[in-house]
Design an enzyme around this catalytic site. Structure first.
Site, PDB file in Angstrom:
ATOM      1  N   TRP A   1      57.126  69.586  55.056  1.00  0.00           N
ATOM      2  CA  TRP A   1      56.728  70.875  54.567  1.00  0.00           C
ATOM      3  C   TRP A   1      57.511  71.978  55.275  1.00  0.00           C
ATOM      4  O   TRP A   1      57.325  73.264  54.945  1.00  0.00           O
ATOM      5  CB  TRP A   1      55.142  71.024  54.835  1.00  0.00           C
ATOM      6  CG  TRP A   1      54.250  70.449  53.787  1.00  0.00           C
ATOM      7  CD1 TRP A   1      53.369  69.238  54.050  1.00  0.00           C
ATOM      8  CD2 TRP A   1      54.241  70.703  52.205  1.00  0.00           C
ATOM      9  NE1 TRP A   1      52.858  68.720  52.875  1.00  0.00           N
ATOM     10  CE2 TRP A   1      53.164  69.748  52.056  1.00  0.00           C
ATOM     11  CE3 TRP A   1      54.641  71.830  51.675  1.00  0.00           C
ATOM     12  CZ2 TRP A   1      52.936  69.920  50.304  1.00  0.00           C
ATOM     13  CZ3 TRP A   1      54.380  71.811  50.295  1.00  0.00           C
ATOM     14  CH2 TRP A   1      53.394  70.787  49.920  1.00  0.00           C
TER      15      TRP A   1
ATOM     16  N   ASP B   1      53.045  64.910  47.442  1.00  0.00           N
ATOM     17  CA  ASP B   1      52.400  63.359  47.518  1.00  0.00           C
ATOM     18  C   ASP B   1      52.534  62.544  46.449  1.00  0.00           C
ATOM     19  O   ASP B   1      51.932  62.832  45.423  1.00  0.00           O
ATOM     20  CB  ASP B   1      50.970  63.688  48.080  1.00  0.00           C
ATOM     21  CG  ASP B   1      50.764  64.841  49.100  1.00  0.00           C
ATOM     22  OD1 ASP B   1      51.610  65.290  49.548  1.00  0.00           O
ATOM     23  OD2 ASP B   1      49.435  64.733  49.269  1.00  0.00           O
TER      24      ASP B   1
ATOM     25  N   ARG C   1      39.502  66.185  51.497  1.00  0.00           N
ATOM     26  CA  ARG C   1      40.259  65.677  50.526  1.00  0.00           C
ATOM     27  C   ARG C   1      41.018  64.221  50.856  1.00  0.00           C
ATOM     28  O   ARG C   1      41.111  63.592  51.643  1.00  0.00           O
ATOM     29  CB  ARG C   1      41.491  66.813  50.428  1.00  0.00           C
ATOM     30  CG  ARG C   1      42.225  66.920  51.531  1.00  0.00           C
ATOM     31  CD  ARG C   1      43.464  68.032  51.285  1.00  0.00           C
ATOM     32  NE  ARG C   1      44.096  68.487  52.228  1.00  0.00           N
ATOM     33  CZ  ARG C   1      43.584  69.770  53.203  1.00  0.00           C
ATOM     34  NH1 ARG C   1      42.554  70.304  52.957  1.00  0.00           N
ATOM     35  NH2 ARG C   1      44.230  70.063  54.110  1.00  0.00           N
ATOM     36  N   ASP C   2      41.808  64.186  49.863  1.00  0.00           N
ATOM     37  CA  ASP C   2      42.605  62.791  49.758  1.00  0.00           C
ATOM     38  C   ASP C   2      42.158  61.501  49.750  1.00  0.00           C
ATOM     39  O   ASP C   2      42.317  60.596  50.456  1.00  0.00           O
ATOM     40  CB  ASP C   2      43.641  63.026  50.940  1.00  0.00           C
ATOM     41  CG  ASP C   2      44.339  64.136  50.733  1.00  0.00           C
ATOM     42  OD1 ASP C   2      44.408  64.761  49.890  1.00  0.00           O
ATOM     43  OD2 ASP C   2      44.966  64.566  52.052  1.00  0.00           O
TER      44      ASP C   2
ATOM     45  N   GLU D   1      45.464  64.719  57.034  1.00  0.00           N
ATOM     46  CA  GLU D   1      45.673  64.559  55.573  1.00  0.00           C
ATOM     47  C   GLU D   1      46.046  63.207  55.208  1.00  0.00           C
ATOM     48  O   GLU D   1      46.532  62.256  56.086  1.00  0.00           O
ATOM     49  CB  GLU D   1      46.884  65.443  54.990  1.00  0.00           C
ATOM     50  CG  GLU D   1      46.453  66.908  55.048  1.00  0.00           C
ATOM     51  CD  GLU D   1      47.447  67.646  54.422  1.00  0.00           C
ATOM     52  OE1 GLU D   1      48.712  67.478  54.342  1.00  0.00           O
ATOM     53  OE2 GLU D   1      46.944  68.464  53.505  1.00  0.00           O
TER      54      GLU D   1
ATOM     55  N   MET E   1      57.283  68.403  43.115  1.00  0.00           N
ATOM     56  CA  MET E   1      56.690  67.333  43.614  1.00  0.00           C
ATOM     57  C   MET E   1      56.211  67.167  45.139  1.00  0.00           C
ATOM     58  O   MET E   1      57.285  67.626  45.892  1.00  0.00           O
ATOM     59  CB  MET E   1      57.417  66.007  43.043  1.00  0.00           C
ATOM     60  CG  MET E   1      56.707  64.783  43.340  1.00  0.00           C
ATOM     61  SD  MET E   1      57.835  63.393  42.847  1.00  0.00           S
ATOM     62  CE  MET E   1      59.151  63.321  44.041  1.00  0.00           C
TER      63      MET E   1
ATOM     64  N   TYR F   1      44.213  67.283  42.924  1.00  0.00           N
ATOM     65  CA  TYR F   1      44.930  67.080  44.353  1.00  0.00           C
ATOM     66  C   TYR F   1      45.042  65.518  44.581  1.00  0.00           C
ATOM     67  O   TYR F   1      44.550  64.976  43.938  1.00  0.00           O
ATOM     68  CB  TYR F   1      44.078  67.949  45.460  1.00  0.00           C
ATOM     69  CG  TYR F   1      44.513  69.211  45.732  1.00  0.00           C
ATOM     70  CD1 TYR F   1      45.221  70.040  44.841  1.00  0.00           C
ATOM     71  CD2 TYR F   1      44.235  69.869  47.220  1.00  0.00           C
ATOM     72  CE1 TYR F   1      45.521  71.294  45.078  1.00  0.00           C
ATOM     73  CE2 TYR F   1      44.941  71.181  47.544  1.00  0.00           C
ATOM     74  CZ  TYR F   1      45.236  71.893  46.452  1.00  0.00           C
ATOM     75  OH  TYR F   1      45.649  73.033  46.696  1.00  0.00           O
TER      76      TYR F   1
END
Ligand SMILES: *[C@@H]1O[C@H](CO)[C@@H](O)[C@H](O)[C@H]1NC(C)=O
Ligand SMILES: *[C@@H]1O[C@H](CO)[C@@H](O)[C@H](O)[C@H]1NC(C)=O
Ligand SMILES: *[C@@H]1O[C@H](CO)[C@@H](O)[C@H](O)[C@H]1NC(C)=O
Ligand SMILES: *[C@@H]1O[C@H](CO)[C@@H](O)[C@H](O)[C@H]1NC(C)=O
Ligand SMILES: *[C@@H]1O[C@H](CO)[C@@H](O)[C@H](O)[C@H]1NC(C)=O
Ligand SMILES: *[C@@H]1O[C@H](CO)[C@@H](O)[C@H](O)[C@H]1NC(C)=O
Ligand SMILES: *[C@@H]1O[C@H](CO)[C@@H](O)[C@H](O)[C@H]1NC(C)=O
Ligand SMILES: *[C@@H]1O[C@H](CO)[C@@H](O)[C@H](O)[C@H]1NC(C)=O
Ligand SMILES: *[C@@H]1O[C@H](CO)[C@@H](O)[C@H](O)[C@H]1NC(C)=O
Ligand SMILES: *[C@@H]1O[C@H](CO)[C@@H](O)[C@H](O)[C@H]1NC(C)=O
Ligand SMILES: *[C@@H]1O[C@H](CO)[C@@H](O)[C@H](O)[C@H]1NC(C)=O
Ligand SMILES: *[C@@H]1O[C@H](CO)[C@@H](O)[C@H](O)[C@H]1NC(C)=O
Length: 418
Positions: A312, A43, A171-172, A224, A41, A103
């Protein structure tokens, strides 16, 4: 570790709150932080509150096939009635190809059917539309999917993508409803341009670029998971400011990934920070990809969020099995002007309070509320059935009408001073 009994006693009279949280020894699984049943898992995604059922929904970046990140990547799903216990639910959104991923993204409740996806069979409080990034080796594009069963299964809009920029680093999307202009507002990251773009839409399908918030704060390798939300001030909840959250990875001051935020104003098209100061949401290393809930049960607050409780830098090596990674507790955010570094400036900072439904939490949580402890009256927690990792939280409050000796803050655990 086997503990038979822990004694905690304090040397002078003052109030203390003592709690002990344990992991489950049989599985090493945290008891109050959400973990997926199995698999990997990252975000948190699509956070929303179902006001019809009184249920909170958490989706998350999910690789069910391994305990490390990998494609295909799905939206996993869990629900909660109290923001403390989470129930696993089946995967909600799947990518079309094995070399691709659903995503990160967000959820909105299309109460007024602006998208046209809903008829009267779906309660207005459950008209979920997910806005997410479809990632392939060729591009990252923004997709929408809607749910006719209250957020459990989703159908992709036939004319996806709704927003594309011929980029592999776009993204996001995080979307909210802006009442004054009656428009949907999206923030999305042009990650490696260090740019948060702000778009508006009437129907969630066609999007107009309004502005960008760029090159602010820590840049690291990429931006991000942006988020823009109106947050009430603690001193006067009727007054609020706007907060822009930006995650960066890698390049955090403490290494790896972290969340920064900016306080400012938003007028429907532009976000302007009050100052250029990058502020840190959490000074620990395990608080990334923070997302706030689209809507809430107001008794819990209006600005609630969950972050990925990992980094990360080492997330792939955490020794758990058959799952990896946990979420932060839900936090309630407010803005606070109380803590000033000096009298010349007025700095506004974010305050985050964890939400944990203590009375509902279970027999493994030992909690002594607001006890006044003396040497004669030491407090003991019976941990006779407890194994695993113990975590103690001690909150001290001094009674200022009594004289306080230097030794007040000495605490003994098993006779060991901590
Ligand atoms: C601890 O984990 C075991 C095995 O997964 C499970 O059966 C048990 O219910 C868990 N205990 C608690 C208190 O969650
Ligand atoms: C990954 O897991 C999903 C869901 O369980 C499954 O449908 C899919 O076939 C798996 N993919 C691979 C490549 O194993
Ligand atoms: C994805 O991989 C799984 C497992 O290898 C396979 O069963 C499935 O057909 C693949 N799906 C696609 C769309 O290629
Ligand atoms: C729905 O419509 C009402 C009345 O026009 C408006 O006040 C409200 O902001 C809309 N809400 C959403 C979420 O679309
Ligand atoms: C939602 O919009 C669609 C498309 O305009 C329409 O067919 C449908 O009847 C609307 N649903 C409701 C509940 O108004
Ligand atoms: C509402 O939409 C669902 C799903 O598209 C459809 O099965 C159902 O017949 C529709 N009901 C009405 C009253 O239009
Ligand atoms: C998309 O980007 C690639 C790489 O930068 C470029 O070669 C291509 O011409 C672009 N396509 C369009 C339609 O702009
Ligand atoms: C919002 O602020 C920007 C920048 O100051 C300005 O250009 C724009 O016209 C404002 N928009 C509205 C709707 O007030
Ligand atoms: C932020 O920094 C930029 C560039 O240095 C400057 O032009 C701008 O005035 C600053 N904004 C504020 C609110 O201090
Ligand atoms: C503890 O008790 C004191 C006195 O009754 C009260 O003022 C205070 O608010 C309580 N603190 C908490 C955290 O409950
Ligand atoms: C420990 O476990 C026993 C047996 O299940 C139970 O009777 C006892 O109440 C438990 N003690 C505590 C402090 O939870
Ligand atoms: C604080 O100490 C005073 C003086 O001993 C006492 O009267 C009062 O009840 C104490 N307050 C609390 C909250 O314990």
């Amino acid at each position: 570790m086997m503990l038979l009994q822990a004694f905690i006693f304090l040397l002078a009279g003052f109030a203390a709150k003592i709690s002990a949280l344990m992991t489950n020894e049989t599985s090493d699984r945290p008891l109050v932080h959400f973990t997926p049943n199995k698999g990997w898992m990252n975000d948190p995604n699509g956070l929303w509150y179902d006001a019809k059922e009184g249920k909170w929904h958490l989706y998350f970046q999910y690789n069910p096939n391994d305990t490390v990140w990998g494609l295909p990547l799905f939206w996993g799903h869990a629900t909660s009635n109290d923001l403390t216990h989470w129930q696993d639910e089946p995967v909600a959104i799947a990518p079309k190809r094995n070399d691709s991923g659903a995503y990160s993204g967000s959820m909105v409740i299309d109460h007024n059917n602006t998208s046209g996806f809903f008829n009267d069979t779906v309660d207005p409080r459950q008209r979920c539309v997910a806005i997410w990034t479809y990632n392939t080796p060729e591009s990252e594009e923004q997709y929408i999917s809607y749910s006719l069963d209250g957020g459990y299964t989703f159908t992709e809009y036939q004319k996806n993508p709704v927003l594309a920029a011929n980029s592999t680093q776009f993204r996001d999307p995080k979307v909210f409803w802006y009442e004054p202009s009656q428009k949907w507002i999206m923030t999305a990251a042009k990650s490696q341009d260090y740019k948060i773009e702000i778009y508006s839409s009437d129907d969630l399908k066609s999007w107009k670029l309004e502005s960008a918030f760029a090159n602010e704060g820590f840049l690291g390798y990429q931006y991000e998971c942006p988020g823009l939300i109106e947050v009430p001030t603690e001193q006067d909840p009727s007054k609020s400011h706007w907060v822009m959250f930006i995650s960066i990875n890698p390049g955090a001051p403490a290494g790896g990934s972290f969340n920064q935020y900016f306080v400012g104003s938003f007028n429907g098209t532009h976000f302007e920070a009050f100052d250029n100061q990058s502020r840190v949401v959490d000074f620990g290393k395990d608080y990334y990809a923070l997302q706030t809930f689209f809507n809430t049960d107001p008794t819990y607050g209006s600005a609630l969020g969950i972050a990925w409780a990992s980094n990360w830098e080492y997330s792939a090596f955490v020794p758990t099995n058959p799952w990896r990674s946990s979420m932060s507790l839900v936090r309630k955010f407010s803005l606070n002007t109380e803590y000033q570094a000096n009298p010349e400036t007025e700095l506004i900072n974010l305050k985050a309070e964890p939400i944990l439904n203590i009375s509902n939490a279970g027999p493994w949580l030992h909690f002594a509320s607001n006890s006044t402890l003396t040497k004669a009256n030491s407090f003991s927690v019976d941990l006779s059935n407890s194994t695993g990792t113990l975590e103690f939280e001690l909150v001290y409050a001094v009674n200022t009408t009594q004289s306080v000796s230097k030794s007040v803050f000495q605490t003994y655990l098993f006779g060991l001073k901590v």
